[in-house]
Motif scaffolding. Structure first.
Motif, PDB file in Angstrom:
ATOM      1  N   ASN A 117       2.558  -6.561  10.787  1.00  0.00           N
ATOM      2  CA  ASN A 117       2.667  -5.115  10.591  1.00  0.00           C
ATOM      3  C   ASN A 117       2.364  -4.676   9.164  1.00  0.00           C
ATOM      4  O   ASN A 117       2.294  -3.482   8.885  1.00  0.00           O
ATOM      5  CB  ASN A 117       4.061  -4.638  10.987  1.00  0.00           C
ATOM      6  N   VAL A 118       2.174  -5.631   8.253  1.00  0.00           N
ATOM      7  CA  VAL A 118       1.798  -5.276   6.877  1.00  0.00           C
ATOM      8  C   VAL A 118       0.489  -4.493   6.879  1.00  0.00           C
ATOM      9  O   VAL A 118       0.282  -3.589   6.062  1.00  0.00           O
ATOM     10  CB  VAL A 118       1.672  -6.544   6.003  1.00  0.00           C
ATOM     11  N   SER A 119      -0.394  -4.802   7.809  1.00  0.00           N
ATOM     12  CA  SER A 119      -1.677  -4.093   7.879  1.00  0.00           C
ATOM     13  C   SER A 119      -1.475  -2.611   8.183  1.00  0.00           C
ATOM     14  O   SER A 119      -2.262  -1.761   7.743  1.00  0.00           O
ATOM     15  CB  SER A 119      -2.585  -4.732   8.933  1.00  0.00           C
ATOM     16  N   ILE A 120      -0.435  -2.281   8.946  1.00  0.00           N
ATOM     17  CA  ILE A 120      -0.140  -0.875   9.245  1.00  0.00           C
ATOM     18  C   ILE A 120       0.335  -0.162   7.980  1.00  0.00           C
ATOM     19  O   ILE A 120      -0.084   0.960   7.689  1.00  0.00           O
ATOM     20  CB  ILE A 120       0.922  -0.774  10.357  1.00  0.00           C
ATOM     21  N   LEU A 121       1.195  -0.822   7.218  1.00  0.00           N
ATOM     22  CA  LEU A 121       1.678  -0.239   5.969  1.00  0.00           C
ATOM     23  C   LEU A 121       0.528  -0.016   4.993  1.00  0.00           C
ATOM     24  O   LEU A 121       0.481   0.996   4.282  1.00  0.00           O
ATOM     25  CB  LEU A 121       2.733  -1.145   5.335  1.00  0.00           C
ATOM     26  N   PHE A 122      -0.408  -0.959   4.977  1.00  0.00           N
ATOM     27  CA  PHE A 122      -1.579  -0.807   4.099  1.00  0.00           C
ATOM     28  C   PHE A 122      -2.427   0.379   4.553  1.00  0.00           C
ATOM     29  O   PHE A 122      -2.927   1.149   3.719  1.00  0.00           O
ATOM     30  CB  PHE A 122      -2.404  -2.089   4.109  1.00  0.00           C
ATOM     31  N   ALA A 123      -2.582   0.544   5.872  1.00  0.00           N
ATOM     32  CA  ALA A 123      -3.360   1.673   6.391  1.00  0.00           C
ATOM     33  C   ALA A 123      -2.713   2.998   6.009  1.00  0.00           C
ATOM     34  O   ALA A 123      -3.404   3.971   5.660  1.00  0.00           O
ATOM     35  CB  ALA A 123      -3.493   1.565   7.910  1.00  0.00           C
ATOM     36  N   VAL A 124      -1.387   3.060   6.043  1.00  0.00           N
ATOM     37  CA  VAL A 124      -0.671   4.272   5.633  1.00  0.00           C
ATOM     38  C   VAL A 124      -0.911   4.555   4.150  1.00  0.00           C
ATOM     39  O   VAL A 124      -1.208   5.686   3.750  1.00  0.00           O
ATOM     40  CB  VAL A 124       0.843   4.121   5.904  1.00  0.00           C
ATOM     41  N   ALA A 125      -0.791   3.509   3.332  1.00  0.00           N
ATOM     42  CA  ALA A 125      -1.007   3.669   1.889  1.00  0.00           C
ATOM     43  C   ALA A 125      -2.410   4.180   1.601  1.00  0.00           C
ATOM     44  O   ALA A 125      -2.597   5.101   0.794  1.00  0.00           O
ATOM     45  CB  ALA A 125      -0.771   2.337   1.180  1.00  0.00           C
ATOM     46  N   GLU A 126      -3.405   3.584   2.255  1.00  0.00           N
ATOM     47  CA  GLU A 126      -4.791   3.992   2.027  1.00  0.00           C
ATOM     48  C   GLU A 126      -5.029   5.433   2.469  1.00  0.00           C
ATOM     49  O   GLU A 126      -5.735   6.192   1.797  1.00  0.00           O
ATOM     50  CB  GLU A 126      -5.742   3.054   2.781  1.00  0.00           C
ATOM     51  N   ARG A 127      -4.448   5.816   3.616  1.00  0.00           N
ATOM     52  CA  ARG A 127      -4.609   7.193   4.088  1.00  0.00           C
ATOM     53  C   ARG A 127      -4.030   8.184   3.076  1.00  0.00           C
ATOM     54  O   ARG A 127      -4.656   9.199   2.746  1.00  0.00           O
ATOM     55  CB  ARG A 127      -3.912   7.345   5.443  1.00  0.00           C
ATOM     56  N   LEU A 128      -2.850   7.880   2.567  1.00  0.00           N
ATOM     57  CA  LEU A 128      -2.224   8.756   1.572  1.00  0.00           C
ATOM     58  C   LEU A 128      -3.051   8.812   0.291  1.00  0.00           C
ATOM     59  O   LEU A 128      -3.259   9.879  -0.292  1.00  0.00           O
ATOM     60  CB  LEU A 128      -0.808   8.266   1.263  1.00  0.00           C
ATOM     61  N   PHE A 129      -3.510   7.640  -0.167  1.00  0.00           N
ATOM     62  CA  PHE A 129      -4.274   7.586  -1.418  1.00  0.00           C
ATOM     63  C   PHE A 129      -5.563   8.386  -1.291  1.00  0.00           C
ATOM     64  O   PHE A 129      -5.907   9.168  -2.190  1.00  0.00           O
ATOM     65  CB  PHE A 129      -4.588   6.133  -1.776  1.00  0.00           C
ATOM     66  N   GLN A 130      -6.282   8.198  -0.192  1.00  0.00           N
ATOM     67  CA  GLN A 130      -7.550   8.902   0.006  1.00  0.00           C
ATOM     68  C   GLN A 130      -7.345  10.400   0.147  1.00  0.00           C
ATOM     69  O   GLN A 130      -8.230  11.190  -0.192  1.00  0.00           O
ATOM     70  CB  GLN A 130      -8.286   8.352   1.236  1.00  0.00           C
TER      71      GLN A 130
END
Length: 449
Positions: A117-130
């Motif tokens: 599930n770390v990949s989901i957390l990374f996807a959230v971080a990237e969405r927020l950053f972008q």
């Protein structure tokens, strides 16, 4: 699971009755097809999961605050006890955007039971950053770093890079910590981020005056740009991968290497690097953006040629340099720093030059980026030395106090010590009011001018 789902839908049903809306009216107000609404609000096993966007729309229609029923939403993110990435990522993003960390923490704690599930957390971080929610994304990038076992994995390395970008500011201590954390991972970045990562890294080291690191990373930047250029010519790489044209990275590596040498008073060596970016037209297949970069670096080379001449004591170029700065307002601050440093060494008088740019000098406080503030600190320090050399002691002390305040704001304590020593050296010329202000700054750390 059914209890939570029924509670969520029961709350919506309650609002529906409270407002006296039929399902058809609600569909009209929310612009959600009535069939979809029916399936979403159904309390039986065939109910359809609700998106966070649909819940937000319902909240607006019912005049509820943002985040309404978010604490009941997590069950929508599970299907047969499996996480729905499609539902969970937008939900966590919205929670972060509106500050509902009370909703984030319980579900994150549950997610971390499974390393996948770390990949989901990374996807959230990237969405927020972008989406330019950088500060909010930092929470999730830190979770990725803390939870990812493989420090060579792309999510781990990109998270380190994003945190480096987020933490940059005008605080020298924080910038130094950011460099120490990120630098070991710079070569592990994906190909399309390495050039920008190095560019930003070397610029931060520049403001920290870490000249050995500036040289090292500038060399790496130039060499990597050359490598990518050769790959591009052979058809193995595309310039579209990068944020800027490749010629920019080569030119910036050469420029920053030259500046690092200049700051170490290695003027002849610095001149060699000025020549490297004075004419970058040898880059093939330049588009309009690339051609503009070439012209920009011609301007930088002209300015830095003047810089080196002045620093080597060539007083005859001062008038030409001042005229050049008048035509290139963006170069006025760094140009005046150079001129002041030189005249303090060689004893020239530049009162007319300072008068010429007095209006621009009054606006130097507008620089709030780390490079602009770095140059402003240096300007005030050298201006203080210049005023003292002309025996204008009151003005010299004013510039010293100004520089001291700026240095404290940036947590540049070496500059604070230099300014304090400069003040003490000339204390006997200070007025009572200036002494009081100096003492207030030393106690409080800064003063607003």
């Amino acid at each position: 699971m059914q209890v939570v789902a029924r509670c969520l839908r029961s709350e919506i049903e309650h609002q529906l009755k409270l407002h006296g809306y039929s399902l058809t009216k609600l569909a009209e107000l929310t612009r959600i097809p009535v069939g979809n609404l029916s399936r979403i609000l159904s309390l039986n096993e065939t109910s359809r999961s609700m998106t966070i966007g649909q819940l937000d729309t319902l909240a607006m229609v019912f005049n509820q605050a943002p985040g309404w029923l978010y604490e009941l939403y997590p069950d929508e993110c599970y299907s047969e006890e499996r996480l729905s990435r499609k539902r969970l990522v937008p939900y966590l993003v919205r929670c972060a955007e509106i500050g509902r960390y009370d909703c984030i923490e319980p579900i994150v704690s549950k997610m971390l039971d499974n390393p996948k599930n770390v990949s989901i957390l990374f996807a959230v971080a990237e969405r927020l950053f972008q989406n330019e929610w950088a500060n909010e994304s930092a929470y999730f990038y830190n979770l990725v770093i803390d939870s990812e076992k493989d420090c060579f994995s792309e999510p781990f390395v990109i998270s380190q890079y994003r945190l480096f970008l987020i933490s940059q500011g005008t605080n020298a201590e924080e910038n130094q910590e950011a460099v120490v954390r990120f630098a070991p991972y710079r070569k592990r970045l994906p190909e399309n981020l390495q050039l920008d990562g190095l560019t930003k890294l070397v610029k931060v080291c520049f403001t920290l005056q870490k000249w050995d690191k500036v040289e090292q990373y500038a060399d790496e930047l130039r060499e990597l740009a050359e490598t990518q250029y050769e790959l591009q010519k052979r058809g193995y790489s595309s310039e579209s991968l990068f944020e800027r044209p490749l010629v920019y990275y080569y030119g910036m590596g050469s420029l920053l290497k030259g500046v690092a040498l200049e700051r170490q008073e290695l003027y002849e060596a610095a001149a060699e690097y000025v020549r490297k970016y004075a004419d970058l037209g040898w880059f093939e297949s330049l588009d309009d953006a690339g051609k503009k970069v070439v012209e920009d670096f011609k301007v930088f080379a002209k300015a830095n040629s003047y810089t080196l001449d002045v620093l080597m004591g060539k007083e005859t170029v001062l008038a030409d340099y001042a005229a050049y700065l008048a035509d290139h307002p963006d170069e006025i601050l760094p140009g005046l720093v150079t001129i002041l440093k030189s005249v303090n060494q060689y004893g020239f008088c530049i009162d007319k030059v300072l008068l010429l740019f007095s209006d621009q000098i009054d606006l130097f406080d507008n620089f709030q980026d780390m490079i602009g503030m770095d140059q402003h600190v240096r300007f005030r320090y050298h201006k203080a030395l210049y005023e003292f050399s002309k025996e204008r002691f009151k003005e010299g002390i004013e510039e010293t106090l100004y520089c001291l305040v700026l240095a404290y704001r940036m947590r540049r304590y070496e500059d604070c010590f230099r300014c304090s020593a400069l003040f003490e050296k000339h204390r006997k010329y200070a007025t009572g009011e200036q002494i009081q202000r100096f003492q207030a700054i030393m106690i409080g750390g800064e003063e607003v001018y």
